[in-house]
Design a protein around this motif. Structure first.
Motif, short mmCIF file in Angstrom:
data_model
loop_
_atom_site.label_atom_id
_atom_site.label_comp_id
_atom_site.label_asym_id
_atom_site.label_seq_id
_atom_site.Cartn_x
_atom_site.Cartn_y
_atom_site.Cartn_z
N LEU A 46 0.83 -1.20 0.00
CA LEU A 46 0.00 0.00 0.00
C LEU A 46 0.86 1.25 0.00
O LEU A 46 1.84 1.35 0.76
CB LEU A 46 -0.91 0.00 1.22
CG LEU A 46 -2.00 -1.08 1.27
CD1 LEU A 46 -2.78 -0.97 2.57
CD2 LEU A 46 -2.93 -0.96 0.09
N SER A 47 0.46 2.18 -0.82
CA SER A 47 1.17 3.45 -0.89
C SER A 47 0.59 4.42 0.13
O SER A 47 -0.50 4.19 0.66
CB SER A 47 1.04 4.04 -2.30
OG SER A 47 -0.30 4.37 -2.56
N PRO A 48 1.28 5.51 0.44
CA PRO A 48 0.72 6.52 1.35
C PRO A 48 -0.64 7.04 0.88
O PRO A 48 -1.50 7.36 1.69
CB PRO A 48 1.78 7.61 1.35
CG PRO A 48 3.06 6.89 1.05
CD PRO A 48 2.68 5.81 0.08
N VAL A 49 -0.82 7.12 -0.44
CA VAL A 49 -2.11 7.58 -0.96
C VAL A 49 -3.22 6.60 -0.61
O VAL A 49 -4.34 6.98 -0.26
CB VAL A 49 -2.03 7.78 -2.49
CG1 VAL A 49 -3.39 8.17 -3.05
CG2 VAL A 49 -1.00 8.84 -2.82
N ASP A 50 -2.88 5.27 -0.68
CA ASP A 50 -3.87 4.26 -0.31
C ASP A 50 -4.28 4.39 1.15
O ASP A 50 -5.46 4.26 1.50
CB ASP A 50 -3.33 2.86 -0.58
CG ASP A 50 -3.14 2.60 -2.07
OD1 ASP A 50 -3.92 3.16 -2.85
OD2 ASP A 50 -2.21 1.86 -2.42
N PHE A 51 -3.29 4.64 2.01
CA PHE A 51 -3.61 4.81 3.42
C PHE A 51 -4.50 6.02 3.64
O PHE A 51 -5.43 6.00 4.44
CB PHE A 51 -2.32 4.96 4.24
CG PHE A 51 -1.73 3.64 4.65
CD1 PHE A 51 -2.29 2.91 5.68
CD2 PHE A 51 -0.62 3.14 4.01
CE1 PHE A 51 -1.75 1.70 6.06
CE2 PHE A 51 -0.08 1.92 4.38
CZ PHE A 51 -0.64 1.19 5.41
N TRP A 96 -8.09 4.70 2.33
CA TRP A 96 -8.77 3.60 2.98
C TRP A 96 -9.02 3.81 4.47
O TRP A 96 -10.05 3.38 4.99
CB TRP A 96 -7.99 2.30 2.77
CG TRP A 96 -8.12 1.79 1.38
CD1 TRP A 96 -7.22 1.85 0.38
CD2 TRP A 96 -9.28 1.15 0.84
NE1 TRP A 96 -7.71 1.29 -0.76
CE2 TRP A 96 -8.99 0.85 -0.52
CE3 TRP A 96 -10.53 0.81 1.35
CZ2 TRP A 96 -9.90 0.22 -1.35
CZ3 TRP A 96 -11.44 0.18 0.53
CH2 TRP A 96 -11.12 -0.11 -0.81
N VAL A 97 -8.06 4.43 5.16
CA VAL A 97 -8.27 4.64 6.59
C VAL A 97 -9.49 5.52 6.86
O VAL A 97 -10.36 5.17 7.67
CB VAL A 97 -7.00 5.22 7.24
CG1 VAL A 97 -7.27 5.64 8.68
CG2 VAL A 97 -5.88 4.19 7.22
N PRO A 98 -9.64 6.70 6.21
CA PRO A 98 -10.86 7.49 6.42
C PRO A 98 -12.12 6.76 5.96
O PRO A 98 -13.19 6.91 6.56
CB PRO A 98 -10.63 8.77 5.61
CG PRO A 98 -9.16 8.84 5.45
CD PRO A 98 -8.69 7.44 5.36
N LEU A 99 -11.98 5.95 4.89
CA LEU A 99 -13.15 5.22 4.39
C LEU A 99 -13.64 4.20 5.40
O LEU A 99 -14.84 4.11 5.69
CB LEU A 99 -12.80 4.53 3.07
CG LEU A 99 -13.91 3.66 2.45
CD1 LEU A 99 -15.14 4.49 2.16
CD2 LEU A 99 -13.41 2.99 1.19
N ILE A 100 -12.72 3.43 5.96
CA ILE A 100 -13.10 2.44 6.97
C ILE A 100 -13.69 3.13 8.19
O ILE A 100 -14.69 2.69 8.77
CB ILE A 100 -11.88 1.59 7.36
CG1 ILE A 100 -11.43 0.75 6.15
CG2 ILE A 100 -12.20 0.69 8.55
CD1 ILE A 100 -10.16 -0.01 6.37
#
Length: 280
Positions: A102-107, A110-114
């Motif tokens: 996972l790239s920083p952009v993915d984090f 996904w973190v705010p989405l979850i």
């Protein structure tokens, strides 16, 4: 109305959650596409082909195109990858875990989405519980109003009217007339006035309450008792206009007043319990 508003708010919350989810997924796909485009524009990375790793022994005279065989001084020979592109299979094999890719952009996506999904589930659960409590409270209030109407519109006025007629009959009725001719005549005249001014008007009111408010009768009560009193009151009204022997078929129900008092006390107890429930 409260239930409709709560359902509307719950649906609105769910719809907004799906809109946010779709927007974030679209943003994630766009970011992934941008990363792939940037990667394709970079210079090919130099990579060594693991499939053609060989070993070389300087003392050996036998040389193969791909490998040099020897048992002593072994040195690796690496052939450059002429394509210059990274083999996806090999990078997949050496990846330790899924989150390491996972790239920083993915984090950031996904973190705010979850967190948003979890927050919405919690909010929907709390809204559902609050709605159940509100509906239960509203039902308790409706029950309280119904019991209060039972008292104010049915049992209280019936108790007052029936007890008045009963007391008048017991205190000044024909059974109380003196044997003396003059005093007896005076008592009979007084009784006629009481019947015309009190008994008959009260009977009319009682019949009207039974006809129009019988839906307020308590489940522990018997409606047939009140229907019988309607027959008695109407028969007595006709008897007062013209004496007849048929009125003897509908004698006064002596147990009616005791029944009203008993059920009224039960309804009062229910009302007090409901007040405690609402104040808790």
């Amino acid at each position: 109305m409260l239930k409709t508003a709560v359902c509307f708010l719950g649906r609105l919350r769910i719809i907004s959650s799906f809109i946010w989810l779709g927007w974030l997924l679209l943003l994630n796909f766009s970011a992934a596409a941008s990363d792939m485009q940037v990667l394709s524009l970079q210079q090919p990375a130099l990579k060594f082909d693991r499939a053609i790793i060989g070993y070389h022994d300087p003392s050996s005279t036998v040389v193969d195109d791909d490998f040099t065989y020897g048992l002593e001084e072994i040195t690796p020979i690496l052939r450059p990858n002429p394509t210059g592109y990274i083999d996806q299979k090999e990078t997949d094999i050496h990846s330790d875990s899924w989150w390491s890719s996972l790239s920083p952009v993915d984090f950031l996506i996904w973190v705010p989405l979850i967190a948003l999904i979890v927050t919405n589930f919690v909010s929907i659960y709390n809204l559902r519980e609050a709605s159940k409590a509100a509906i239960k409270k509203e039902l308790a209030v409706d029950s309280y109003k119904h019991i209060k109407n039972q008292l104010s519109e049915f049992y209280d006025p019936l108790n007052a009217l029936v007890s008045t007629n009963y007391d008048m009959f017991q205190s000044l009725g024909p059974k109380t007339f003196p044997e003396d001719f003059y005093k007896g005549g005076e008592a009979a005249e007084l009784w006629d006035d009481i019947v015309n001014e009190v008994i008959l008007p009260n009977n009319e009111s009682i019949v009207e309450i039974i006809k129009t408010k019988s839906y307020l009768i308590d489940p522990s009560d018997d409606l047939d008792n009140y229907f019988y009193y309607v027959k008695h009151a109407q028969s007595y009204m006709l008897f007062r206009k013209q004496a007849n022997s048929l009125h003897g078929k509908f004698p006064y129900p002596n147990e009616l007043l005791g029944n009203i008092v008993k059920v009224r006390s039960l309804v009062i107890s229910k009302l007090k319990n409901k007040e405690k429930e609402l104040s808790a």
